[in-house]
Design a protein around this motif. Sequence first.
Motif, PDB file in Angstrom:
ATOM      1  N   VAL A   1       3.143 -28.266  21.686  1.00 28.08           N
ATOM      2  CA  VAL A   1       2.418 -27.711  20.536  1.00 28.08           C
ATOM      3  C   VAL A   1       1.526 -26.577  21.042  1.00 28.08           C
ATOM      4  O   VAL A   1       0.550 -26.821  21.744  1.00 28.08           O
ATOM      5  N   SER A   2       1.911 -25.354  20.719  1.00 30.36           N
ATOM      6  CA  SER A   2       1.081 -24.199  21.071  1.00 30.36           C
ATOM      7  C   SER A   2       0.315 -23.762  19.837  1.00 30.36           C
ATOM      8  O   SER A   2       0.748 -24.001  18.713  1.00 30.36           O
ATOM      9  N   ILE A   3      -0.803 -23.119  20.068  1.00 27.89           N
ATOM     10  CA  ILE A   3      -1.633 -22.681  18.952  1.00 27.89           C
ATOM     11  C   ILE A   3      -1.808 -21.168  18.986  1.00 27.89           C
ATOM     12  O   ILE A   3      -2.167 -20.598  20.009  1.00 27.89           O
ATOM     13  N   CYS A   4      -1.514 -20.565  17.859  1.00 25.73           N
ATOM     14  CA  CYS A   4      -1.701 -19.125  17.699  1.00 25.73           C
ATOM     15  C   CYS A   4      -2.659 -18.916  16.534  1.00 25.73           C
ATOM     16  O   CYS A   4      -2.332 -19.215  15.387  1.00 25.73           O
ATOM     17  N   THR A   5      -3.844 -18.445  16.839  1.00 27.17           N
ATOM     18  CA  THR A   5      -4.830 -18.231  15.773  1.00 27.17           C
ATOM     19  C   THR A   5      -5.187 -16.751  15.676  1.00 27.17           C
ATOM     20  O   THR A   5      -5.340 -16.073  16.692  1.00 27.17           O
ATOM     21  N   LEU A   6      -5.271 -16.284  14.466  1.00 24.24           N
ATOM     22  CA  LEU A   6      -5.642 -14.885  14.264  1.00 24.24           C
ATOM     23  C   LEU A   6      -7.059 -14.645  14.768  1.00 24.24           C
ATOM     24  O   LEU A   6      -7.322 -13.682  15.474  1.00 24.24           O
ATOM     25  N   LEU A   7      -7.959 -15.555  14.392  1.00 24.81           N
ATOM     26  CA  LEU A   7      -9.367 -15.403  14.768  1.00 24.81           C
ATOM     27  C   LEU A   7      -9.865 -16.632  15.510  1.00 24.81           C
ATOM     28  O   LEU A   7      -9.445 -17.752  15.214  1.00 24.81           O
ATOM     29  N   ASP A   8     -10.767 -16.416  16.436  1.00 22.61           N
ATOM     30  CA  ASP A   8     -11.401 -17.517  17.151  1.00 22.61           C
ATOM     31  C   ASP A   8     -12.913 -17.325  17.040  1.00 22.61           C
ATOM     32  O   ASP A   8     -13.415 -16.227  17.260  1.00 22.61           O
ATOM     33  N   LYS A   9     -13.592 -18.395  16.613  1.00 21.43           N
ATOM     34  CA  LYS A   9     -15.054 -18.364  16.488  1.00 21.43           C
ATOM     35  C   LYS A   9     -15.610 -19.433  17.426  1.00 21.43           C
ATOM     36  O   LYS A   9     -16.037 -20.506  16.993  1.00 21.43           O
TER      37      LYS A   9
END
Length: 183
Positions: free
Chosen positions: A125-133
Amino acid sequence: MSMMDQDILKVLYTQEEIAARVKELGDQMYKDFKGKNPLFVSVLRGAFIFMADIVRACQVKSDVEFIAVSSYGNATRSSGAVQITHDIQQDISGRNLVVIEDILDSGNTLSFLKQYFLTKGAASVSICTLLDKPSRRTKVITADYIGFTVPDEFVVGYGLDYCQKYRNLPYIGVLKPEVYSGE
Ligand code: IMP
Ligand code: MG
């Protein structure tokens, strides 16, 4: 200037900047997932626009799924509890998943989903997020692909909402505080 534009304090990322970054992420994921038949899972509703762009930027043989979760209500802070309101429709055992998310904030949503997919037998399970806070993280979780790291401000546009509005802004911006100060 549209009615929605008037509620924006400042633009953080323009349509062009987002497109350029999405292309870079797509190229990077192409190298990592070529031949691995990944399953892209978009977290509704916030990631629907990013999903549409990222799968076209990453030309690997793949398929798509959608999962919907709720944890926010209409507030700007997470309640902490994550509920699946629409589940994926196929057996994911042995599959390489790439979860596509709009923003990684407290980490509640993605740490829950990562565990959920691993329990269901995903090979990875990889995670691709547009934004990281990252300043607001309460769970130990990091994304594998990050579009932009943002400061602790409430942002809208390019899929992200406030009370279900502003998702269709083509850029990402900070909402004027007075728009949600009644909360
Ligand atoms: P987390 O579970 O706290 O990491 O939150 C993830 C979800 O919270 C995202 O999918 C968004 O829907 C929502 N969210 C967090 N921060 C923002 C923001 O600044 N603008 C809009 N939605 C946000
Ligand atoms: Mg969301």
